[in-house]
Design a protein around this motif. Structure first.
Motif, PDB file in Angstrom:
ATOM      1  N   TRP B  24       0.843  -1.366   0.209  1.00  0.00           N
ATOM      2  CA  TRP B  24       0.119   0.073   0.008  1.00  0.00           C
ATOM      3  C   TRP B  24       0.882   1.052   0.080  1.00  0.00           C
ATOM      4  O   TRP B  24       0.703   2.133  -0.698  1.00  0.00           O
ATOM      5  CB  TRP B  24      -0.755   0.112   1.305  1.00  0.00           C
ATOM      6  N   LEU B  25       1.869   1.355   0.719  1.00  0.00           N
ATOM      7  CA  LEU B  25       2.676   2.334   0.961  1.00  0.00           C
ATOM      8  C   LEU B  25       3.665   2.643  -0.318  1.00  0.00           C
ATOM      9  O   LEU B  25       3.826   3.563  -0.699  1.00  0.00           O
ATOM     10  CB  LEU B  25       3.819   2.294   2.215  1.00  0.00           C
ATOM     11  N   ARG B  28       1.944   4.539  -3.110  1.00  0.00           N
ATOM     12  CA  ARG B  28       1.934   5.727  -2.988  1.00  0.00           C
ATOM     13  C   ARG B  28       3.197   6.619  -3.370  1.00  0.00           C
ATOM     14  O   ARG B  28       3.443   7.646  -4.088  1.00  0.00           O
ATOM     15  CB  ARG B  28       1.073   6.073  -1.371  1.00  0.00           C
ATOM     16  N   GLY B  31       4.042   6.189  -6.824  1.00  0.00           N
ATOM     17  CA  GLY B  31       3.070   7.018  -7.481  1.00  0.00           C
ATOM     18  C   GLY B  31       3.711   8.545  -7.526  1.00  0.00           C
ATOM     19  O   GLY B  31       3.421   9.118  -8.788  1.00  0.00           O
ATOM     20  N   VAL B  32       3.901   9.121  -6.554  1.00  0.00           N
ATOM     21  CA  VAL B  32       4.635  10.461  -6.562  1.00  0.00           C
ATOM     22  C   VAL B  32       5.763  10.567  -7.375  1.00  0.00           C
ATOM     23  O   VAL B  32       5.677  11.463  -8.227  1.00  0.00           O
ATOM     24  CB  VAL B  32       4.869  11.138  -5.208  1.00  0.00           C
ATOM     25  N   VAL B  35       4.789  10.364 -11.073  1.00  0.00           N
ATOM     26  CA  VAL B  35       4.019  11.623 -11.673  1.00  0.00           C
ATOM     27  C   VAL B  35       5.027  12.342 -12.444  1.00  0.00           C
ATOM     28  O   VAL B  35       5.019  12.985 -13.731  1.00  0.00           O
ATOM     29  CB  VAL B  35       3.436  12.707 -10.594  1.00  0.00           C
ATOM     30  N   ALA B  80       7.238   1.694 -12.785  1.00  0.00           N
ATOM     31  CA  ALA B  80       6.216   1.569 -13.443  1.00  0.00           C
ATOM     32  C   ALA B  80       5.751  -0.052 -13.588  1.00  0.00           C
ATOM     33  O   ALA B  80       4.483  -0.105 -13.449  1.00  0.00           O
ATOM     34  CB  ALA B  80       6.276   2.423 -14.788  1.00  0.00           C
ATOM     35  N   ILE B  81       6.700  -0.706 -13.877  1.00  0.00           N
ATOM     36  CA  ILE B  81       6.309  -2.192 -13.800  1.00  0.00           C
ATOM     37  C   ILE B  81       6.053  -2.587 -12.523  1.00  0.00           C
ATOM     38  O   ILE B  81       4.948  -3.441 -12.221  1.00  0.00           O
ATOM     39  CB  ILE B  81       7.644  -3.120 -14.380  1.00  0.00           C
ATOM     40  N   HIS B  83       4.890  -1.098  -9.648  1.00  0.00           N
ATOM     41  CA  HIS B  83       3.518  -0.124  -9.523  1.00  0.00           C
ATOM     42  C   HIS B  83       2.548  -0.979 -10.144  1.00  0.00           C
ATOM     43  O   HIS B  83       1.584  -1.408  -9.660  1.00  0.00           O
ATOM     44  CB  HIS B  83       3.559   1.040  -9.625  1.00  0.00           C
ATOM     45  N   GLY B  84       2.651  -1.159 -11.593  1.00  0.00           N
ATOM     46  CA  GLY B  84       1.333  -1.699 -12.328  1.00  0.00           C
ATOM     47  C   GLY B  84       1.187  -3.112 -12.034  1.00  0.00           C
ATOM     48  O   GLY B  84       0.131  -3.482 -12.016  1.00  0.00           O
ATOM     49  N   THR B  85       2.178  -4.019 -11.992  1.00  0.00           N
ATOM     50  CA  THR B  85       2.324  -5.111 -11.684  1.00  0.00           C
ATOM     51  C   THR B  85       1.731  -5.544 -10.316  1.00  0.00           C
ATOM     52  O   THR B  85       0.572  -6.402 -10.162  1.00  0.00           O
ATOM     53  CB  THR B  85       3.713  -6.046 -11.773  1.00  0.00           C
TER      54      THR B  85
END
Ligand code: HEM
Lengths: 126, 135
Positions: B24-25, B28, B31-32, B35, B80-81, B83-85
């Motif tokens: 979960w952490l 986030r 994600g930042v 961006v 990205a990989i 995070h997306g996975t």
């Protein structure tokens, strides 16, 4: 509550549905995109041929859709993070969704213009 | 039923919770960072200075001559990989039924992880071994 629930069928749910759909769509594109870029290691001419398809009108339009999806996911992602970590986040979650949509629109209009300019000019024979 | 008949919490439960908290952490924090990396990437590649129309082998060679863009792209690829996975792992767990005898969820997660590792490996290899003089 007379109107049903606070979540189902309201902005909170739809913003989540859109976050999920854009996340999956961007991920699937990313897998393809890493592989098409990997062609630079195989053959420069083959890479240029494949990249040429990115410059055709229909794929160009799909790129606008991709940027639109990533931009929504990124802005709404920041909103989710603010809801989780900012003490006033939950109170302003609804207002922040409107801010997300406003920023999205303001960035997408010039973005789409520059992305499609060449394609439109070519179609009009300029 | 007396209280003694309840079984003690299984030892696996705690570490599982901890993993989901870290995941979960990670969503986030990554994600930042994404961006900046991803929106910057899209701005440069699709919008500025002619956008996608100017991209070809020579353009890629010019960018990867600089360690700055190599590190940018490497970090972007990994974040990205992962995070997306991880996002897809959650989505599969939400929708794929876990029925006894039918292992839909297990196979979807397996295909997801194999694809992710393969693409991560291929992408990393290309950034590290790129040769502007081939062909
Ligand atoms: C550009 C910046 C990005 C930001 C700020 C961002 C932020 C987030 C956040 C906060 C979540 C929610 C995690 C949770 O609910 O625990 C999430 C989920 C997700 N993201 Fe991103 N993300 C970004 C980029 C990406 C990219 C590039 C991809 C694809 C490769 C992606 C794919 C996903 C997926 C598949 C999910 C799961 C959605 C769900 O569980 O409903 N994201 N993102």
């Amino acid at each position: 509550m007379a109107s049903g629930t606070l979540y189902r069928g309201r902005e909170g749910m739809w913003s989540w549905v859109a976050h999920r759909i854009t996340g999956v769509a961007v991920y699937l594109f990313l897998l393809v995109h890493v592989l098409d870029t990997a062609l630079v290691r195989v053959d420069p001419n083959l890479y240029d041929t494949v990249i040429a398809s990115y410059k055709t009108p229909i794929v160009n339009l799909l790129e606008v859709g991709l940027v639109a999806a990533v931009l929504y996911h990124a802005l709404n992602g920041i909103r989710i993070i603010l809801v989780d970590f900012w003490s006033k986040g939950p109170r302003y979650q609804r207002a922040m969704l409107w801010v997300v949509m406003a920023i999205w629109l303001v960035l997408m209009v010039p973005g789409a213009f520059f992305m499609l300019r060449h394609t439109v000019e070519k179609m009009l024979g300029a | 039923m007396s209280l003694e008949t309840f079984s003690a919490p299984r030892s696996g439960a705690k570490s599982r919770t901890n993993f989901e908290m870290l995941s979960w952490l990670f969503m986030r924090i990554s994600g930042v960072v994404l961006v900046f990396l991803v929106l910057g990437h899209l701005l440069i590649m699709n919008i500025l200075d002619g956008g996608v129309q100017r991209i070809n082998f020579g353009f890629v060679a010019g960018r990867w001559a600089s360690p700055f863009w190599q590190i940018w792209d490497l970090l972007q690829l990994w974040l990205a990989i992962i995070h997306g996975t991880n996002g897809l792992r959650t989505i599969i767990a939400d929708y794929a039924p876990q029925k006894p005898g039918r292992q839909v969820r297990f196979w979807l997660q397996t295909v997801l992880m194999i694809s992710a590792v393969f693409v991560l490996f291929a992408g990393t290899l290309v950034i590290f071994t790129f040769d502007p003089t081939i062909g």
